[in-house]
Design an enzyme around this catalytic site. Structure first.
Site, PDB file in Angstrom:
ATOM      1  N   TYR A 139      20.202 -14.941   8.339  1.00 27.95           N
ATOM      2  CA  TYR A 139      21.455 -15.703   8.666  1.00 27.95           C
ATOM      3  C   TYR A 139      21.388 -16.515   8.287  1.00 27.95           C
ATOM      4  CZ  TYR A 139      23.293 -17.957  12.541  1.00 27.95           C
ATOM      5  OH  TYR A 139      23.690 -18.017  13.740  1.00 27.95           O
ATOM      6  N   SER A 246      13.946 -31.512   7.675  1.00 24.79           N
ATOM      7  CA  SER A 246      14.111 -31.118   6.395  1.00 24.79           C
ATOM      8  C   SER A 246      13.096 -33.145   6.416  1.00 24.79           C
ATOM      9  CB  SER A 246      14.973 -31.888   5.607  1.00 24.79           C
ATOM     10  OG  SER A 246      14.881 -31.346   3.644  1.00 24.79           O
ATOM     11  N   GLN A 268      17.549 -36.236   1.715  1.00 25.08           N
ATOM     12  CA  GLN A 268      17.125 -35.797   2.526  1.00 25.08           C
ATOM     13  C   GLN A 268      17.381 -35.698   4.352  1.00 25.08           C
ATOM     14  OE1 GLN A 268      15.628 -32.538   1.826  1.00 25.08           O
ATOM     15  NE2 GLN A 268      16.653 -33.231   0.010  1.00 25.08           N
ATOM     16  N   HIS A 271      20.985 -35.059   5.548  1.00 22.68           N
ATOM     17  CA  HIS A 271      20.945 -33.713   6.370  1.00 22.68           C
ATOM     18  C   HIS A 271      20.830 -34.040   8.236  1.00 22.68           C
ATOM     19  CE1 HIS A 271      20.555 -30.410   3.711  1.00 22.68           C
ATOM     20  NE2 HIS A 271      18.831 -31.256   2.534  1.00 22.68           N
ATOM     21  N   GLU A 336       6.582 -30.804   2.696  1.00 20.66           N
ATOM     22  CA  GLU A 336       8.196 -30.489   2.990  1.00 20.66           C
ATOM     23  C   GLU A 336       8.454 -30.257   1.333  1.00 20.66           C
ATOM     24  OE1 GLU A 336      12.658 -28.119   3.222  1.00 20.66           O
ATOM     25  OE2 GLU A 336      12.144 -29.775   4.089  1.00 20.66           O
ATOM     26  N   HIS A 337       8.744 -31.679   0.844  1.00 21.96           N
ATOM     27  CA  HIS A 337       9.765 -32.059  -0.889  1.00 21.96           C
ATOM     28  C   HIS A 337       8.744 -33.220  -1.079  1.00 21.96           C
ATOM     29  CE1 HIS A 337      13.416 -30.883   1.501  1.00 21.96           C
ATOM     30  NE2 HIS A 337      13.330 -29.478   0.151  1.00 21.96           N
ATOM     31  N   ASP A 370      16.674 -27.880  -4.806  1.00 27.85           N
ATOM     32  CA  ASP A 370      17.849 -26.982  -3.588  1.00 27.85           C
ATOM     33  C   ASP A 370      18.911 -26.873  -4.368  1.00 27.85           C
ATOM     34  OD1 ASP A 370      16.540 -28.253  -1.224  1.00 27.85           O
ATOM     35  OD2 ASP A 370      18.000 -29.911  -1.175  1.00 27.85           O
ATOM     36  N   HIS A 429     -18.006   7.249  14.911  1.00 25.40           N
ATOM     37  CA  HIS A 429     -17.659   7.277  13.491  1.00 25.40           C
ATOM     38  C   HIS A 429     -18.732   7.330  12.915  1.00 25.40           C
ATOM     39  CE1 HIS A 429     -14.617   4.607  15.096  1.00 25.40           C
ATOM     40  NE2 HIS A 429     -13.996   4.123  13.895  1.00 25.40           N
TER      41      HIS A 429
END
Length: 440
Positions: A139, A246, A268, A271, A336-337, A370, A429
């Site tokens: 996507y 972000s 960031q 964003h 995240e970063h 990025d 079994h």
């Protein structure tokens, strides 16, 4: 609108509570969105192409009265190649360079993911086979923003993994196609591009329609409707993650140009109003210099309003005792970063356990990651780096155990298995294992 970024001190008695409140983010479940997505997915599941066509015409405002068939949404290879050829040379070269670096990194990653086998003394062979998914869906957002870099980051590791069919969906509101997105699809080797989006695209990929094949996994970012749809179809198909806003966390020892750090925080914050940018530093004077840089540079930013809201609502400049404490706080944040902008970044990196991606040294700006460093920019957010990883080749593969028991091995393992099976009350079994035991 002036930015009023909060300043915190780790020695304050209520620091942890204040930090936890700042970090707290739970994507609110909007009942209206959930109800709408549930209806769209049900319609796509039962009516297939007709539902996808109806919703795409409505939500994307397809011109000239809308499309009359799904064929109108397919983009052929010739159009992708033409989009690539029509780009300015500088853009085309940048896309190719980024794609090559991303491919090289993920090829190296694949080498670490090979299967294995080993043979025991009695001849029993055990191991693991690694095989690619057959078909994946990617996507790609196409509304307020378009991200050719996301095409590269999602499609290339799938291709490196060995996925044979990569189906990309991308909305084209008002019928406008982003040429760099199409060019990136050409470079990345996307198998098929379909200009649909929203929950209906997720449903089409998950369930399949008359013209769109069902995929094994859906990856890539989207709006709240896309996120809700991905959450609902998980289990029918795999998904990469449900990404939140972000984040960037900068650990700085006070030796980096404060303008650089301010701009990294902006990178960031621009964003999204919900994005988070935080600085940890033991030097109060340096923090003041970064704050001055923020005020100086902000008016030069085209997205100043978004940056202002992000920094004011969720940003912070944090005075810490020392860099060791900064690392402890970074592990609690699990960003995240994570930039470690310091003279000796490796000594601090060794103390980090939780981060989506680490950028070491003052020249390693997050923005390079990025676009073109090579490692994937699809990263865990909202503290999920505590237990999850960047998108990679491994997301497009699955592992199968290999068990080849020798006759001799069956004599030993059969007795063990039978004993455990009887203990669990599973006689079939146990007998299955015992039938292979030698009776003499």
């Amino acid at each position: 609108m002036a930015v009023r970024i909060r300043k915190l001190d780790s020695t304050a008695p209520d620091f942890r509570q204040t930090l936890d409140a700042l970090l707290a983010f739970e994507a609110e479940t909007d009942d209206a969105i959930e109800a709408s997505v549930a209806k769209i997915l049900a319609e796509v599941k039962h009516r297939g192409d007709a539902a996808v066509l109806e919703y795409t015409n409505r939500f994307d405002r397809i011109p000239n009265g809308g499309a009359t068939s799904m064929a109108a949404f397919d983009i052929g290879q010739a159009e992708l190649d033409a989009a690539l050829a029509a780009l300015p040379e500088a853009q085309r070269a940048a896309l190719r360079t980024a794609a090559e670096r991303i491919r090289v990194f993920h090829e190296r990653q694949k080498q670490e993911l090979n299967g294995f086998t080993f043979t025991e003394p009695d001849g029993t062979v055990l191991g693991q086979r690694v095989t690619p998914l057959d078909r994946v869906g990617i996507y790609v957002p196409g509304g307020k923003a378009a991200y050719p870099s996301s095409v590269l980051m999602n499609a290339i590791p799938a291709q490196v993994a060995g996925v044979q069919e990569i189906v990309m969906v991308v909305p084209t509101p008002d019928g406008v196609k982003n040429q760099m997105v199409l060019a990136a699809a050409a470079i990345a080797g996307v198998t098929r591009v379909i200009t649909i989006g929203g929950a209906q695209a997720v449903g089409a990929l998950a369930y399949g329609t008359e013209t769109i094949p069902a995929v094994d996994k859906i990856v890539g970012p989207g709006n709240a409707y896309v996120a809700a749809a991905k959450r609902r179809v998980f289990g029918t198909v795999g998904i990469d993650m449900i990404a939140g806003p972000s984040e960037i966390l900068v650990l700085c020892d006070g030796t980096t140009d404060p303008d650089w750090v301010a701009m990294d925080l902006f990178s960031q914050a621009e964003h999204d109003e919900l994005a988070q940018a935080i600085l940890l530093c033991p030097d109060a004077d340096y923090i003041a210099r970064v704050e001055a840089s923020i005020h100086k540079l902000l008016p030069t930013m085209p997205r100043a309003a978004t940056i202002t809201t992000s920094l004011s609502d969720r940003g912070a400049l944090v005075k810490v005792r020392d860099m060791m404490e900064a690392c402890d706080i970074a592990n609690a944040i699990a960003a995240e970063h994570l930039e470690i902008s310091a003279e000796e970044p490796l000594q601090w990196a060794d103390r980090i356990r939780h981060a989506g991606a680490m950028f070491l040294g003052r020249f390693s700006s997050e923005s390079l990651g990025d676009y073109c460093c090579g490692p994937n920019h699809v990263l865990p957010t909202s503290r999920t780096a505590r237990f999850s990883s960047p998108l990679g080749v491994y997301d497009f593969q699955k592992r199968s155990s290999v068990i080849q028991v020798s006759e001799q091995g069956a004599q030993t393992l059969g007795k063990v298995a039978a004993e455990l099976a009887y203990g669990e009350g599973l006689q079939a079994h146990a007998r299955s294992a015992e039938l292979r035991l030698k009776t003499s």
